[in-house]
Design an enzyme around this catalytic site. Structure first.
Site, PDB file in Angstrom:
ATOM      1  N   GLU A  47       9.356  -3.212  11.505  1.00 13.52           N
ATOM      2  CA  GLU A  47       9.548  -2.570  10.194  1.00 13.52           C
ATOM      3  C   GLU A  47       9.688  -1.075  10.394  1.00 13.52           C
ATOM      4  OE1 GLU A  47       6.608  -3.247   7.120  1.00 13.52           O
ATOM      5  OE2 GLU A  47       6.490  -5.376   7.621  1.00 13.52           O
ATOM      6  N   GLU A  49       0.444  -7.013  10.416  1.00 12.79           N
ATOM      7  CA  GLU A  49      -0.487  -5.910  10.155  1.00 12.79           C
ATOM      8  C   GLU A  49      -1.916  -6.336   9.823  1.00 12.79           C
ATOM      9  OE1 GLU A  49       1.270  -3.361   7.197  1.00 12.79           O
ATOM     10  OE2 GLU A  49       2.923  -2.802   8.495  1.00 12.79           O
TER      11      GLU A  49
HETATM   12  C1  FCB Z   1       4.146  -2.567   5.294  1.00  5.40           C
HETATM   13  C2  FCB Z   1       4.220  -4.020   4.857  1.00  5.40           C
HETATM   14  C3  FCB Z   1       5.474  -4.353   4.095  1.00  5.40           C
HETATM   15  C4  FCB Z   1       5.865  -3.250   3.139  1.00  5.40           C
HETATM   16  C5  FCB Z   1       5.899  -1.917   3.845  1.00  5.40           C
HETATM   17  C6  FCB Z   1       6.318  -0.761   2.983  1.00  5.40           C
HETATM   18  O1  FCB Z   1       2.820  -2.213   5.500  1.00  5.40           O
HETATM   19  O2  FCB Z   1       4.133  -4.858   5.951  1.00  5.40           O
HETATM   20  O3  FCB Z   1       5.272  -5.576   3.445  1.00  5.40           O
HETATM   21  O4  FCB Z   1       5.029  -3.252   2.053  1.00  5.40           O
HETATM   22  O5  FCB Z   1       4.624  -1.645   4.374  1.00  5.40           O
END
Ligand code: FCB
Length: 471
Positions: A364, A181
């Site tokens: 994620e 990110e």
């Molecule tokens: C993302 C991050 C991860 C976690 C989630 C909830 O932005 O990559 O580390 O904090 O959010």
């Protein structure tokens, strides 16, 4: 195509017909070093910007730090066993740069490397594919002291770090993720100051983003040079379902600009070797920032794109050129983010049509819930089960539409240190009892284990009809 590959493809198509997920689809969970490891002074680890930031009074809402976190550094075997009990086929973790190079560069710290070698060997021994992230936000503080991501040299140091890991661990890691990110690093670390290093200056956005992208490009080159030919290298971007709140032209334009700032600003250099013109009007590139050859380095060939997906942003035109994001309309999680599974499939389809990544992973996806442990030691997190189900149904629809999605990682394996929100948010498949460091698989862990065991066949099964594996 070889017979072997044809057979593998036939098998994948057959499995997709049965469950909606191709054979070999990775069912994983994700974590990041600073959020789970603790042991911040063990075995020669250097200071990171998150150590410095979390110890700054007022920076973390509950006054906590990642000093201990889930103590995964000392509970490695236990956490590996947890992954195995869940039957997961992949694990996304990050390698803390300051454990390997305590000051960001110079001599390699063998004790730090040994921890990750044990982690990787432990995964492989359990039949779990390691997905290693190189930068999940824990820049060595010594590099921050030299300007951090504002300093172009940091990209070179990052490539050296990647090369060293490729050399030492490349025979055992088939999937590498360079950056996590970059957009959040730039916006939350340098514009809004909620995350390390806590700066607040819009003029820093373009240099930080560019140096991160350059670091990615150089790290890809470094890894390619040091790892076997079949190694897969990508990065993880966070993508939000950005929608105009109305049909009015100015709101539609504001939504397009926000999509440019948050998404195309990263995707276009990576896949088209250019920064988008319309966004450059809002975010001018300082002269001399982008040097000859940079964009070609950034757009060097990657094997996959990781998508971190959580929520939607509804946009209206703001005062001046800044888009305004409306408060969430629908269901929300404890962090305030809207729960919006309908946003995922269009994002995946759009990536395919606009950028054609060879392969995609959802690196994620997950939700914080106000989980509580019952007297009998269980966690009934129905809201998380529904969240995972709805998002995986969207992922399955994207696969049916031809998106080359090869895996899904729940954020997160464990409740952990949620950056500036400290320990106030529980994202885990397993509940972390911080007082004892016990991990207690939640109901969602059983739901997810059933999916991993059946390659997604139980996705539509109602909870009452499901006999989940015991974990
Ligand atoms: C993302 C991050 C991860 C976690 C989630 C909830 O932005 O990559 O580390 O904090 O959010």
């Amino acid at each position: 195509m070889t017979d072997e590959r044809q057979a593998a493809e036939r098998e994948a198509t057959a499995s997709t017909r049965e469950t909606g997920f191709p054979a070999g689809f990775h069912w994983g969970a994700a974590t990041a070093a600073y959020q789970i490891e603790g042991a911040v002074r063990a075995d020669g680890r250097g200071e990171s910007i998150w150590d410095r930031f979390s110890h700054t009074p007022g920076a973390i809402v509950d006054g906590s730090t990642g000093d201990d976190a889930c103590d995964s550094y000392h509970r490695l075997d236990h956490d590996l066993d947890l992954l195995a009990r869940l039957g997961l086929t992949a694990y996304r973790f990050s390698i803390a740069w300051p454990r390997i190079f305590p000051t960001g560069r110079g001599p390699l710290n063998e004790a730090g490397l040994a921890y990750y070698a044990r982690l990787i060997d432990g995964l492989l021994a359990r039949g779990i594919a390691p997905f290693a992230t190189l930068y999940h936000w824990d820049l060595p503080q010594a590099l921050e002291d030299r300007g951090g991501w504002l300093n172009r040299d940091t990209a070179g140091f990052f490539a050296d770090f990647a090369a060293a890991l490729g050399r030492r661990l490349g025979d055992r890691i088939a999937h590498w993720i360079t950056l996590n990110e970059p957009h959040i690093v730039a916006y939350e670390g340098y514009l809004y100051g909620q995350k390390a290093p806590g700066k607040r200056d819009a003029a820093l956005l373009a240099p930080v983003s560019h140096h991160l992208l350059l670091a990615h490009g150089r790290a890809v080159q470094a890894l390619r040079a040091e790892t076997p030919a079949a190694t897969q290298i990508g990065l993880a971007l966070n993508l939000t379902a950005i929608e105009s709140a109305t049909d009015r032209a100015e709101d539609v334009e504001a939504a397009a600009l926000l999509d440019g700032l948050w998404h195309r600003w990263y995707l276009d250099p990576l896949y088209r070797a250019s920064y988008p013109d319309d966004v450059q009007r809002a975010l001018p590139l300082p002269p001399d920032l982008v040097r000859a050859g940079d964009l070609e380095t950034i757009a060097g060939q990657t094997d996959f794109l990781g998508v971190n997906y959580y929520t939607r942003a509804r946009v209206k035109a703001g005062v001046g050129p800044r888009p305004r994001i409306l408060p969430p309309a629908g269901r929300r999680c404890t962090m305030g983010w809207e729960i919006y599974p309908d946003g995922l499939e269009p994002i995946l389809r759009r990536l395919r049509s606009d950028y054609q990544p060879a392969r995609l992973y959802i690196t994620e996806n997950g939700v914080p819930v106000a989980d509580t442990l019952t007297a009998s030691g269980e966690v009934h997190d129905d809201a998380r089960i529904e969240y995972l189900r709805e998002h995986l149904q969207a992922a399955r629809a994207a696969i049916a539409a031809g998106v080359p999605l090869a895996g899904y990682f729940v954020w997160s394996l464990l409740d952990n240190f949620e950056w500036q929100l400290g320990y106030t948010q529980r994202f885990g498949l397993a509940y972390t009892d911080y007082a004892t460091q016990r991990r207690i698989p939640k109901d969602s862990a059983r739901f997810y284990a059933a999916l991993a065991a059946t390659n997604g066949a139980t996705l539509d099964t109602s909870r009452d009809d499901l006999t989940p594996p015991s974990v």
